[in-house]
Scaffold this motif. Structure first.
Motif, short mmCIF file in Angstrom:
data_model
loop_
_atom_site.label_atom_id
_atom_site.label_comp_id
_atom_site.label_asym_id
_atom_site.label_seq_id
_atom_site.Cartn_x
_atom_site.Cartn_y
_atom_site.Cartn_z
N ILE A 21 17.29 47.79 -28.90
CA ILE A 21 18.17 47.37 -29.99
C ILE A 21 17.88 48.19 -31.25
CG2 ILE A 21 18.61 45.47 -31.63
CD1 ILE A 21 18.48 43.55 -29.23
N CYS A 79 26.63 40.13 -31.62
CA CYS A 79 26.13 40.13 -30.24
C CYS A 79 27.03 39.33 -29.31
CB CYS A 79 24.71 39.53 -30.20
SG CYS A 79 23.51 40.48 -31.16
N PHE A 129 26.08 44.43 -29.59
CA PHE A 129 25.10 44.40 -28.49
C PHE A 129 25.50 43.33 -27.49
CE2 PHE A 129 22.47 46.13 -32.00
CZ PHE A 129 22.06 47.30 -31.38
N LYS A 134 20.66 50.75 -32.94
CA LYS A 134 21.13 50.48 -34.30
C LYS A 134 21.23 51.78 -35.11
CE LYS A 134 20.07 46.62 -36.67
NZ LYS A 134 19.27 45.51 -37.28
N ALA A 161 19.18 42.20 -34.11
CA ALA A 161 20.42 43.00 -34.07
C ALA A 161 21.19 42.91 -35.39
CB ALA A 161 21.30 42.53 -32.93
N ILE A 192 22.29 45.65 -23.39
CA ILE A 192 20.83 45.67 -23.47
C ILE A 192 20.32 44.87 -22.28
CG2 ILE A 192 18.78 45.05 -24.83
CD1 ILE A 192 20.41 47.25 -26.14
N SER A 219 21.16 48.84 -19.50
CA SER A 219 21.22 49.60 -20.75
C SER A 219 21.57 51.06 -20.50
CB SER A 219 19.87 49.55 -21.47
OG SER A 219 19.44 48.24 -21.69
N LEU A 224 16.50 38.18 -30.53
CA LEU A 224 17.27 39.42 -30.38
C LEU A 224 18.51 39.42 -31.28
CD1 LEU A 224 17.18 40.31 -26.57
CD2 LEU A 224 15.58 40.93 -28.39
#
Length: 223
Positions: A81, A120, A92, A85, A115, A60, A39, A111
């Motif tokens: 996350i 993602c 992500f 955002k 998100a 992430i 990250s 997740l």
């Protein structure tokens, strides 16, 4: 007109600016190149966001090593996350496996939901999943929009047959994005064989952590 896109993995602000300047469609921002990407810091991501007009995805990943995370690491991923955002990232990038290297549906789903509505990407944890084609279906069912993979090879050339099959099996339900050792020297052959819509490279051609603008341009122009 071919609808082909290029994502550049960037480990710093300088690379992100170069990627945009030389024609990349998106950057994947991360930290710690020698750990395979973790990250980025929120402050760095904010600076990159301010500089870019193109899309910016963020990694992430709390640490290098395997993709099996304890409860504290998982909570940290959720917190990151929520933080990212707030700075309007476009995507992500993460991936969680069980101890037997199978796809951890429950945690990945949590997740992806957190998100939402931001899309993602399931990252190269996919390259060590225990059943590659079954796992593709699970990644799709989980709600990921993209899977970044070398086709379970050391690099994209090693994994070219699996990558070709993954693109065929995906049938447009998810973007299969080849990445891992992708360079201007192999992109033409790769694209002819695989025919993906999105490709991923760091465009780093020396011992630095900086993307090479000419390399970005060469890859993009070949698509």
């Amino acid at each position: 007109m071919k609808n082909k896109n290029l994502e550049i993995a960037c480990f710093n602000l300088e690379s992100a600016i170069i990627a945009q300047q030389y024609g990349a469609d998106r950057v994947e921002l991360c930290d710690n190149m020698f750990e395979g990407g973790t990250s980025p810091k929120v402050e760095i991501a904010r600076k990159v966001r301010d500089e870019l007009n193109i899309k910016m995805n963020v990694m992430i990943r709390p640490r290098g090593g395997n993709f099996v995370y304890n409860d504290a690491e998982f909570e940290h991923m959720k917190l990151e996350i929520q933080q990212f955002k707030k700075i309007n990232v476009d995507g992500f990038v993460f991936g969680i496996l069980n101890e037997d290297n199978s796809f951890d549906f429950k945690r990945n789903k949590e997740l992806v939901k957190l998100a939402s509505p931001i899309p993602c990407t399931f990252h190269r944890a996919f390259d060590i999943v225990s059943n590659v084609y079954k796992s593709l279906e699970l990644v799709i069912d989980c709600g990921f929009k993209t899977v970044l993979t070398s086709g379970q090879g050391e690099n994209v050339m090693d994994g070219i047959e699996v990558l070709t099959t993954l693109v065929e099996k995906a049938k447009g339900r998810i973007v299969v994005m080849p990445g891992g050792g992708l360079r201007s020297s192999n992109i033409v052959m790769l694209d002819q064989e695989i025919n993906a819509t999105f490709y991923h490279s760091s465009a780093i051609i020396d011992s630095s952590e900086i993307a090479n603008g000419n390399e970005v341009e060469r890859i993009k122009n070949a698509l």
